[in-house]
Design an enzyme around this catalytic site. Structure first.
Site, PDB file in Angstrom:
ATOM      1  N   LYS A 280      49.798  45.464  64.073  1.00  0.00           N
ATOM      2  CA  LYS A 280      49.633  45.058  65.466  1.00  0.00           C
ATOM      3  C   LYS A 280      49.982  43.578  65.621  1.00  0.00           C
ATOM      4  O   LYS A 280      49.899  42.805  64.661  1.00  0.00           O
ATOM      5  CB  LYS A 280      48.179  45.265  65.902  1.00  0.00           C
ATOM      6  CG  LYS A 280      47.740  46.704  66.023  1.00  0.00           C
ATOM      7  CD  LYS A 280      46.276  46.775  66.430  1.00  0.00           C
ATOM      8  CE  LYS A 280      45.803  48.206  66.544  1.00  0.00           C
ATOM      9  NZ  LYS A 280      46.400  48.909  67.698  1.00  0.00           N
ATOM     10  N   ARG A 354      44.170  59.597  65.716  1.00  0.00           N
ATOM     11  CA  ARG A 354      44.355  61.057  65.740  1.00  0.00           C
ATOM     12  C   ARG A 354      44.370  61.640  64.330  1.00  0.00           C
ATOM     13  O   ARG A 354      43.981  62.789  64.130  1.00  0.00           O
ATOM     14  CB  ARG A 354      45.639  61.399  66.503  1.00  0.00           C
ATOM     15  CG  ARG A 354      46.912  60.879  65.863  1.00  0.00           C
ATOM     16  CD  ARG A 354      48.042  60.716  66.861  1.00  0.00           C
ATOM     17  NE  ARG A 354      47.832  59.545  67.713  1.00  0.00           N
ATOM     18  CZ  ARG A 354      48.662  59.171  68.688  1.00  0.00           C
ATOM     19  NH1 ARG A 354      49.741  59.897  68.944  1.00  0.00           N
ATOM     20  NH2 ARG A 354      48.417  58.106  69.402  1.00  0.00           N
TER      21      ARG A 354
END
Length: 496
Positions: A280, A354
């Protein structure tokens, strides 16, 4: 905080540090405000004419009024009477609670719940009052070097009502108190820095909950047990960090067992998410300590469930780890095998939530649940779509989705449903595995939900994407505790 009902028919005789009364625009007084105005010789109408417009969320304090025992009468602006509803009432209670906390007041009485709205009953409004007062007491100071030795908080609160309605008020403030305590517990866990709130720390907090409440039984699975369950997707995320993963199961078993199938909450527990190899940007990466907001909300909801003693088996599942870059971390292009046996091509290691949740959702099958709700700070795309107002709602079951919407409306904890149709599923096609962990560009929050839906075909399921609602950025940076109010209200409704 201690809650009680105040049933005196003469408000002017109630001796309290602060008494809240509501006033609408155009000098329309609530019955409580009218009573205080008459007892004080028109003191309220006088200030309405001179300085107070009664805009929503505004307040004015009158001290030591003649003929009134309360030390302070806090006039709360309610806005337009024809627009007044449950949401406006909750905002009014919050305005009063925030004033009381800022003024270091320890004991209060509020009359605001006695004002009718078309979309709520007295129990609902009493619950909102208790929640607002409870939230006002939250203050983070765990890692501050200087703490208040005796912090002032609201210790006692009473809700004014007719004596014939006392049972409704008690129901509301019991629920509101439990929800507020659950929210504040969630906020604390999420606000803690990631070097303190690690997966191991969450495991210990779960055990502490089990020790605190007899109805809660806690099981903590460590790496070898997780490996034995073949949770290859979850473990692949954890392998980039030196912090060991944990898989936490919290079971609430009522004192009188129910024949109904359990309800299951599943929380994403990334105690820090750097994005892995798909790193990130540095700006605001500190906020990725909140990537366990879903797990924190399960903790808060399960605490409230135990506090309320709900008559239904309710299970909380938390998969906790860190997502960091290292020589062991997942690489884009890796293929991993989930607990369900499905293979997953990892195209972006920052789409790790996920990968963690899919194994937790597969594990939930063993409980033969009546419904499963997973909560996750899953996608930035959900923030783009819905901002910080509504959590994204996705579901494979219309009845479950409507039940969640109903709880959302009852608690002013907003959700907005988005689709997960087959056309979106096609975006997850992989040439090298059963499924890719990200879709083609566009509809990022939807394709993330579509990924999870492939692991929930055996039970009614809903996914709440709380990436935009679980915390606030900027000067008021901190966890919000959402969607604990919604979750607890849903569970209350299912056990009513």
């Amino acid at each position: 905080m201690e809650f009680s009902t105040q049933t005196s028919t003469n408000l002017a005789q109630i001796n309290t540090e602060a008494l809240a009364v509501g006033v609408f625009k155009n000098q329309v007084l609530s019955p409580a405000a009218e009573q205080i105005d008459q007892a004080s010789g028109g003191a309220i109408r006088s200030v309405l004419e001179s300085e107070f417009k009664a805009d929503a969320k505004s307040s004015l304090v009158l001290r030591h009024l003649n003929g009134v025992a309360a030390k302070r009468v806090v006039i709360i602006g309610l806005g337009d009477k024809d627009k007044y509803n449950a949401k406006a009432h909750a905002a009014a209670e919050a305005t009063f609670a925030q004033y009381a906390k800022a003024a270091s007041i320890t004991e209060v009485v509020t009359t605001l719940a006695s004002i009718d709205t078309a979309d709520s009953n007295l129990a609902d409004r009493s619950r909102a009052a208790a929640q607002a007062l409870g939230y006002a007491n939250y203050k983070y100071d765990v890692t501050l070097s200087k703490k208040d030795e005796a912090p002032v908080c609201i210790e006692r609160a009473a809700i004014w009502s007719a004596s014939t309605l006392e049972a409704e008020v008690e129901t509301g403030f019991k629920q509101g108190k439990a929800i507020a305590e659950g929210v504040n517990f969630t906020r604390l866990l999420a606000d803690l820095p990631p070097n303190i709130c690690t997966p191991t720390y969450l495991a210990q907090e779960a055990k502490n909950l089990g020790n605190q409440y007899d109805s809660l039984k806690v099981e903590v699975l460590e790496r070898k047990q997780i490996e034995a369950l073949k949770m290859g997707s979850f473990l692949s995320v954890a392998k980039g960090s030196d912090e060991p993963p944990v898989f936490i199961v919290i079971k609430h078993t009522p004192s009188t067992p129910s024949d109904e199938a359990p309800l299951v909450l599943v929380g994403k527990g990334l105690t820090f998410d750097a994005g892995g190899i798909s790193l990130k940007p540095a700006a605001n990466m500190d906020e990725m300590k909140y990537d366990m907001g879903g797990a924190a909300s399960v903790f808060g909801a399960m605490r409230a469930v135990a506090e309320l003693g709900l008559n239904r088996e309710i299970i909380g599942i938390i998969a906790a780890c860190e997502n960091l870059p290292s020589g062991r971390a997942n690489k884009p292009g890796d293929v991993v095998t989930s607990m369900a046996g499905k293979t997953i091509e990892i195209l972006n290691t920052d789409a790790e939530g996920r990968l963690v949740l899919c194994d937790a959702l597969t594990y939930a099958e063993r409980f033969n649940p009546a419904a499963v709700i997973n909560i996750a700070t899953l996608t930035g795309a959900c923030i783009v779509a819905l901002g910080d107002i509504n959590s994204g709602l996705f579901s494979n079951n219309d009845d479950l989705a409507e039940q969640i919407k109903e709880a959302s409306q009852q608690t002013n904890d907003g959700v907005w449903q988005l689709p997960i149709t087959d056309e979106y599923q096609a975006k997850l096609k992989s040439n090298f595995a059963d499924i890719a962990n990200i879709g083609t560009p566009g509809a990022g929050s939807i394709t993330a939900a579509c990924f999870l839906a492939r692991f929930t075909e055996s039970y009614p399921w809903a996914h709440l994407d709380v990436a935009g609602t679980a915390w606030s950025s900027g000067a008021n940076k901190g966890a919000t505790g959402r969607p604990v109010p919604l979750l607890v209200q849903y569970l209350i409704n299912q056990t009513a």
